[in-house]
Write an enzyme that holds these catalytic residues in place. Structure first.
Site, PDB file in Angstrom:
ATOM      1  N   HIS A  55       0.884  -1.397  -0.036  1.00 34.76           N
ATOM      2  CA  HIS A  55       0.079  -0.067   0.030  1.00 34.76           C
ATOM      3  C   HIS A  55       0.721   1.235   0.089  1.00 34.76           C
ATOM      4  O   HIS A  55       1.930   1.033   0.491  1.00 34.76           O
ATOM      5  CB  HIS A  55      -0.711   0.010   1.217  1.00 34.76           C
ATOM      6  CG  HIS A  55      -1.899  -1.093   1.547  1.00 34.76           C
ATOM      7  ND1 HIS A  55      -1.481  -2.196   2.042  1.00 34.76           N
ATOM      8  CD2 HIS A  55      -3.115  -0.667   1.317  1.00 34.76           C
ATOM      9  CE1 HIS A  55      -2.514  -2.937   2.259  1.00 34.76           C
ATOM     10  NE2 HIS A  55      -3.612  -2.219   1.413  1.00 34.76           N
ATOM     11  N   ASP A  58       1.922   1.635   3.774  1.00 31.64           N
ATOM     12  CA  ASP A  58       2.779   0.628   4.462  1.00 31.64           C
ATOM     13  C   ASP A  58       4.182   0.771   3.701  1.00 31.64           C
ATOM     14  O   ASP A  58       5.281   0.414   4.472  1.00 31.64           O
ATOM     15  CB  ASP A  58       2.435  -0.793   4.725  1.00 31.64           C
ATOM     16  CG  ASP A  58       1.872  -1.313   3.404  1.00 31.64           C
ATOM     17  OD1 ASP A  58       0.647  -1.958   3.615  1.00 31.64           O
ATOM     18  OD2 ASP A  58       2.267  -1.196   2.437  1.00 31.64           O
ATOM     19  N   MET A  89       2.424  -6.013  -7.732  1.00 27.72           N
ATOM     20  CA  MET A  89       1.085  -5.280  -7.397  1.00 27.72           C
ATOM     21  C   MET A  89       1.271  -4.314  -6.396  1.00 27.72           C
ATOM     22  O   MET A  89       2.076  -4.285  -5.666  1.00 27.72           O
ATOM     23  CB  MET A  89       0.101  -6.522  -6.809  1.00 27.72           C
ATOM     24  CG  MET A  89      -1.121  -5.953  -6.363  1.00 27.72           C
ATOM     25  SD  MET A  89      -1.243  -5.405  -4.464  1.00 27.72           S
ATOM     26  CE  MET A  89      -1.984  -6.893  -3.750  1.00 27.72           C
ATOM     27  N   GLU A 182     -11.400  -6.249  -5.068  1.00 20.54           N
ATOM     28  CA  GLU A 182     -11.305  -7.333  -3.898  1.00 20.54           C
ATOM     29  C   GLU A 182     -12.734  -7.124  -3.176  1.00 20.54           C
ATOM     30  O   GLU A 182     -12.746  -6.070  -2.596  1.00 20.54           O
ATOM     31  CB  GLU A 182     -10.016  -7.247  -3.135  1.00 20.54           C
ATOM     32  CG  GLU A 182      -9.969  -8.073  -2.125  1.00 20.54           C
ATOM     33  CD  GLU A 182      -8.574  -8.089  -1.388  1.00 20.54           C
ATOM     34  OE1 GLU A 182      -7.726  -7.535  -1.676  1.00 20.54           O
ATOM     35  OE2 GLU A 182      -8.830  -8.743  -0.105  1.00 20.54           O
ATOM     36  N   LYS A 184     -15.099  -8.141  -0.153  1.00 21.39           N
ATOM     37  CA  LYS A 184     -15.291  -8.428   1.259  1.00 21.39           C
ATOM     38  C   LYS A 184     -16.715  -8.210   1.878  1.00 21.39           C
ATOM     39  O   LYS A 184     -17.128  -7.200   1.745  1.00 21.39           O
ATOM     40  CB  LYS A 184     -14.247  -7.946   1.985  1.00 21.39           C
ATOM     41  CG  LYS A 184     -14.097  -8.458   3.587  1.00 21.39           C
ATOM     42  CD  LYS A 184     -12.925  -7.854   4.236  1.00 21.39           C
ATOM     43  CE  LYS A 184     -12.917  -8.488   5.609  1.00 21.39           C
ATOM     44  NZ  LYS A 184     -11.516  -7.918   6.432  1.00 21.39           N
ATOM     45  N   GLU A 218     -10.426 -12.882  -2.498  1.00 19.09           N
ATOM     46  CA  GLU A 218      -9.626 -13.360  -1.112  1.00 19.09           C
ATOM     47  C   GLU A 218     -10.231 -14.600  -0.654  1.00 19.09           C
ATOM     48  O   GLU A 218     -11.370 -14.558  -0.295  1.00 19.09           O
ATOM     49  CB  GLU A 218      -9.331 -12.349  -0.400  1.00 19.09           C
ATOM     50  CG  GLU A 218      -8.743 -12.911   1.105  1.00 19.09           C
ATOM     51  CD  GLU A 218      -8.320 -11.732   2.003  1.00 19.09           C
ATOM     52  OE1 GLU A 218      -7.852 -10.736   1.413  1.00 19.09           O
ATOM     53  OE2 GLU A 218      -8.437 -11.908   3.269  1.00 19.09           O
ATOM     54  N   HIS A 221     -12.289 -13.724   2.609  1.00 14.21           N
ATOM     55  CA  HIS A 221     -13.373 -13.106   2.507  1.00 14.21           C
ATOM     56  C   HIS A 221     -14.625 -13.899   1.834  1.00 14.21           C
ATOM     57  O   HIS A 221     -15.725 -13.473   2.587  1.00 14.21           O
ATOM     58  CB  HIS A 221     -13.166 -11.894   1.495  1.00 14.21           C
ATOM     59  CG  HIS A 221     -12.018 -10.984   2.093  1.00 14.21           C
ATOM     60  ND1 HIS A 221     -11.585  -9.972   1.253  1.00 14.21           N
ATOM     61  CD2 HIS A 221     -11.254 -10.974   3.156  1.00 14.21           C
ATOM     62  CE1 HIS A 221     -10.495  -9.412   1.964  1.00 14.21           C
ATOM     63  NE2 HIS A 221     -10.695  -9.969   3.192  1.00 14.21           N
ATOM     64  N   ASP A 246      -5.622 -13.235  -3.506  1.00 12.88           N
ATOM     65  CA  ASP A 246      -5.239 -13.363  -2.149  1.00 12.88           C
ATOM     66  C   ASP A 246      -5.521 -14.596  -1.448  1.00 12.88           C
ATOM     67  O   ASP A 246      -6.631 -14.941  -1.080  1.00 12.88           O
ATOM     68  CB  ASP A 246      -5.915 -11.966  -1.315  1.00 12.88           C
ATOM     69  CG  ASP A 246      -5.396 -10.792  -1.560  1.00 12.88           C
ATOM     70  OD1 ASP A 246      -4.375 -10.688  -2.335  1.00 12.88           O
ATOM     71  OD2 ASP A 246      -5.596  -9.842  -1.084  1.00 12.88           O
ATOM     72  N   ASP A 256     -12.128 -11.693  11.047  1.00 14.53           N
ATOM     73  CA  ASP A 256     -11.283 -11.423   9.938  1.00 14.53           C
ATOM     74  C   ASP A 256      -9.857 -12.220  10.504  1.00 14.53           C
ATOM     75  O   ASP A 256      -9.075 -11.535  11.109  1.00 14.53           O
ATOM     76  CB  ASP A 256     -11.159 -10.219   9.373  1.00 14.53           C
ATOM     77  CG  ASP A 256     -10.140 -10.065   8.157  1.00 14.53           C
ATOM     78  OD1 ASP A 256      -9.617 -11.167   7.726  1.00 14.53           O
ATOM     79  OD2 ASP A 256      -9.933  -8.898   7.644  1.00 14.53           O
ATOM     80  N   ASP A 258      -7.354 -14.065   8.532  1.00 13.50           N
ATOM     81  CA  ASP A 258      -6.022 -14.018   7.625  1.00 13.50           C
ATOM     82  C   ASP A 258      -5.043 -14.826   8.103  1.00 13.50           C
ATOM     83  O   ASP A 258      -3.655 -14.435   8.273  1.00 13.50           O
ATOM     84  CB  ASP A 258      -5.318 -12.419   7.502  1.00 13.50           C
ATOM     85  CG  ASP A 258      -6.271 -11.444   6.880  1.00 13.50           C
ATOM     86  OD1 ASP A 258      -7.097 -11.952   5.899  1.00 13.50           O
ATOM     87  OD2 ASP A 258      -6.232 -10.123   7.194  1.00 13.50           O
ATOM     88  N   ASP A 288      -2.059 -12.974   1.256  1.00  9.45           N
ATOM     89  CA  ASP A 288      -2.647 -12.006   2.030  1.00  9.45           C
ATOM     90  C   ASP A 288      -2.981 -12.364   3.520  1.00  9.45           C
ATOM     91  O   ASP A 288      -4.125 -12.703   3.655  1.00  9.45           O
ATOM     92  CB  ASP A 288      -3.769 -11.310   1.554  1.00  9.45           C
ATOM     93  CG  ASP A 288      -4.005  -9.797   2.289  1.00  9.45           C
ATOM     94  OD1 ASP A 288      -3.487  -9.766   3.014  1.00  9.45           O
ATOM     95  OD2 ASP A 288      -5.196  -9.386   1.879  1.00  9.45           O
TER      96      ASP A 288
HETATM   97  C1  GLT Z   1      -6.221  -5.332   4.208  1.00  9.32           C
HETATM   98  C2  GLT Z   1      -7.259  -6.167   3.827  1.00  9.32           C
HETATM   99  C3  GLT Z   1      -6.855  -6.903   2.672  1.00  9.32           C
HETATM  100  C4  GLT Z   1      -6.631  -6.208   1.388  1.00  9.32           C
HETATM  101  C5  GLT Z   1      -5.550  -5.480   1.545  1.00  9.32           C
HETATM  102  C6  GLT Z   1      -5.222  -4.748   0.121  1.00  9.32           C
HETATM  103  S1  GLT Z   1      -5.644  -4.423   2.769  1.00  9.32           S
HETATM  104  O1  GLT Z   1      -5.106  -5.893   4.643  1.00  9.32           O
HETATM  105  O2  GLT Z   1      -7.575  -7.114   4.795  1.00  9.32           O
HETATM  106  O3  GLT Z   1      -7.779  -8.122   2.332  1.00  9.32           O
HETATM  107  O4  GLT Z   1      -6.229  -7.318   0.339  1.00  9.32           O
HETATM  108  O5  GLT Z   1      -6.021  -3.460   0.152  1.00  9.32           O
HETATM  109 MN    MN Z   2      -6.946  -9.076   0.736  1.00 15.94          MN
HETATM  110 MN    MN Z   3      -8.405 -10.405   4.691  1.00 14.16          MN
END
Ligand code: GLT
Ligand code: MN
Ligand code: MN
Length: 388
Positions: A55, A58, A89, A182, A184, A218, A221, A246, A256, A258, A288
């Site tokens: 980003h 970051d 990306m 993306e 969510k 993702e 998501h 992702d 969430d 991850d 991700d």
């Molecule tokens: C954030 C989010 C991710 C996205 C990122 C890209 S930012 O971490 O949870 O799913 O892919 O903006």
């Molecule tokens: Mn993501």
């Molecule tokens: Mn995520």
């Protein structure tokens, strides 16, 4: 060198925000000291990644002076040169700053929308500067807690206006860059607009430059929404829109998470990897996700290595599935064509329809056939558990 060593051809990438996560969550502060972007590139080089994504913020903090920004970029460039990592990306942080509390592109405040356009343009420049070819839009704050606050149609209109504007910006500057949206369903907003890959796909066709806009689905998501991720991926691929992905993991019905790729639903991860490898998906395999909050940076490396290793193990399992004589014989039997009905199927014609309407089907006989999916699934499980 083992069979599970990541190589550049595997296109394994990580975001700065993934291995750079300091473990902050809504109930506790950081547990790891932050690392600079350059330090994170060296960490990724050490574990064998192919690329790094970022980003705008970051990479360069939102309040950095021009001189600070130049210094960060110089160190980052050197780290890329030293490690051979690439930047496939980039994306904009349109979620963290308080100005985005009611969204960025869909905020009710036109000043916020204009600031979001400005921030995205500058972030696009920053992505292109380091060679990014894919630009992700994750609209984490685009949504509502109360639908008294925003008109859903207006939300879509504003989102569309933003993507049209930014597409024109890319064209105007002659950038070789495509957008990947993306989806969510929720978190951080109560409800996020365009909550699934399917919603995004339909939305893309309403844009001025649909050919410039694809998807970055993702795993977590869609799992949050209880959806079969691989099915969504198949639809994205079918539409020619699977431009980025992702990879991570997630228990449905939870916050969430991850999680490390493949760490929760091995079977879903297997079908996903099998799909990507079978169709020859050419893009980045972007993880991700982030390490558990319990970890130090050695644990972060374990996390990153684990994502790639699991992908490669599942890739091997997919090849084993495809080469398994018993599985393939079952599949051939299950999907066999029937020459007696073939003339009725396929493209419509009025003669075909007429003769099909006149044909008799023995429903009971057809329905009584067992399809052997239990056997097929157990063979799959045996492969995954290493007993076959
Ligand atoms: C954030 C989010 C991710 C996205 C990122 C890209 S930012 O971490 O949870 O799913 O892919 O903006
Ligand atoms: Mn993501
Ligand atoms: Mn995520």
């Amino acid at each position: 060198m083992t069979a599970y060593t990541p190589e550049p051809e595997h296109k394994f990438t990580f975001g700065l925000w993934t291995v750079g996560s300091t473990g902050r969550d809504p109930f506790g502060g950081p547990v790891r000291n932050p690392k600079t972007p350059a330090e994170l590139v060296y960490l990724l080089g050490e574990v064998g990644a192919y690329g790094v994504n970022y980003h705008d913020n970051d990479f360069i903090p939102i309040d950095a002076s021009p001189a600070e920004a130049e210094a960060i970029k110089r160190d980052f460039r050197k780290a890329l040169d030293d490690t051979g990592l690439v930047v496939p990306m980039a994306t904009t942080n349109l979620a963290f700053d308080p100005i985005f509390k009611d969204g960025a592109f869909t905020s009710n405040d036109p000043k916020v929308r204009a600031f979001a356009f400005q921030k995205a343009m500058k972030a696009i420049d920053l992505g292109v500067e380091f060679g990014a070819k894919i630009y992700v839009f994750w609209g984490g704050r685009e949504g509502t807690e109360t639908d008294s606050s925003k008109n859903a149609m207006e939300g879509l209109r504003r989102y569309r206006e933003a993507l049209n504007y930014l597409s024109e910006y890319v064209l105007d500057n002659g950038y070789d860059l495509k957008f990947a949206l993306e989806a969510k369903p929720n978190e951080p907003r109560g409800d996020i607009y365009l909550p699934t890959t399917g919603h995004m796909l339909a939305f893309i066709n309403t844009l001025d430059h649909p050919d410039m806009v694809g998807l970055n689905p993702e795993v977590a998501h869609e799992h949050m929404a209880g959806i079969n991720f691989m099915h969504g991926i198949a639809q994205a691929w079918d539409a020619g829109k699977l431009w980025h992905i992702d990879l991570n993991d997630q228990y449905p019905g939870r916050y969430d998470q991850d999680l490390r790729f493949g760490s929760r639903d091995i079977k879903a991860a297997f079908y996903l990897v099998k799909f990507l490898e079978d169709v020859g998906y050419p893009g980045s395999r972007h993880f991700d996700a982030h390490a558990y909050r319990t970890e130090d940076y050695e644990g972060v490396k374990d996390f990153a290595r684990g994502c790639m290793r699991t992908y490669l193990i599942l890739k091997e399992k997919a090849a084993q599935f495809n080469a398994d004589p018993e599985i393939q014989a079952l599949l051939a039997e299950i999907t066999a064509e029937d020459p007696t009905v073939a003339p009725f199927l396929g493209k419509y014609s009025s003669e075909k329809a007429k003769s099909l309407k006149a044909r008799h089907f023995d429903r009971t006989a057809i329905a009584s056939r067992g399809l052997k999916y239990e056997r097929l699934d157990q063979l799959t499980i045996d492969i995954l558990l290493g007993t076959r």
